[in-house]
Design a protein around this motif. Structure first.
Motif, short mmCIF file in Angstrom:
data_model
loop_
_atom_site.label_atom_id
_atom_site.label_comp_id
_atom_site.label_asym_id
_atom_site.label_seq_id
_atom_site.Cartn_x
_atom_site.Cartn_y
_atom_site.Cartn_z
N LYS A 49 8.65 -6.40 4.83
CA LYS A 49 8.89 -5.04 4.34
C LYS A 49 9.20 -5.06 2.84
O LYS A 49 8.79 -4.18 2.10
N ARG A 50 9.94 -6.08 2.39
CA ARG A 50 10.27 -6.20 0.97
C ARG A 50 8.99 -6.34 0.14
O ARG A 50 8.83 -5.69 -0.88
N ALA A 51 8.06 -7.18 0.59
CA ALA A 51 6.80 -7.36 -0.12
C ALA A 51 6.00 -6.06 -0.15
O ALA A 51 5.41 -5.70 -1.17
N ALA A 52 6.00 -5.35 0.97
CA ALA A 52 5.29 -4.07 1.04
C ALA A 52 5.93 -3.05 0.10
O ALA A 52 5.23 -2.33 -0.63
N TYR A 53 7.25 -2.99 0.11
CA TYR A 53 7.99 -2.06 -0.76
C TYR A 53 7.64 -2.33 -2.22
O TYR A 53 7.31 -1.40 -2.97
N LEU A 54 7.68 -3.58 -2.63
CA LEU A 54 7.39 -3.92 -4.02
C LEU A 54 5.94 -3.60 -4.39
O LEU A 54 5.66 -3.12 -5.48
N THR A 55 5.02 -3.84 -3.46
CA THR A 55 3.62 -3.50 -3.69
C THR A 55 3.45 -2.01 -3.93
O THR A 55 2.77 -1.58 -4.86
N LEU A 56 4.12 -1.20 -3.10
CA LEU A 56 3.99 0.25 -3.23
C LEU A 56 4.67 0.78 -4.49
O LEU A 56 4.17 1.71 -5.13
N VAL A 57 5.79 0.20 -4.87
CA VAL A 57 6.46 0.61 -6.11
C VAL A 57 5.57 0.29 -7.30
O VAL A 57 5.34 1.13 -8.18
N ARG A 58 5.05 -0.94 -7.35
CA ARG A 58 4.20 -1.35 -8.48
C ARG A 58 2.92 -0.53 -8.57
O ARG A 58 2.41 -0.31 -9.66
N ALA A 59 2.41 -0.07 -7.43
CA ALA A 59 1.19 0.73 -7.41
C ALA A 59 1.47 2.21 -7.68
O ALA A 59 0.54 3.01 -7.79
#
Length: 60
Positions: free
Chosen positions: A36-46
């Motif tokens: 979930k942390r990796a997904a969260y960071l991906t969505l923030v960066r995008a």
């Protein structure tokens, strides 16, 4: 890619993968679930997710 497991995802997540992880891991916390942390960071960066200004941003 194992988006349902609680292990760290292999490689970079796409935005579509990140959305799916967030949907599958609704009960998890960003702090406690590496996927979930990796997904969260991906969505923030995008630019698909804007962090709550009242929460710590130690992940970013």
């Amino acid at each position: 890619m194992a988006v349902e497991a609680h292990s760290h995802p292999v490689g970079e997540l796409t935005v579509a993968d990140a959305h799916r992880v967030m949907q599958l891991h609704t009960e998890c916390t960003v702090e406690g679930c590496r996927n979930k942390r990796a997904a969260y960071l991906t969505l923030v960066r995008a630019g698909h997710l804007v962090p709550d200004s009242g929460r710590p941003h130690w992940l970013l």
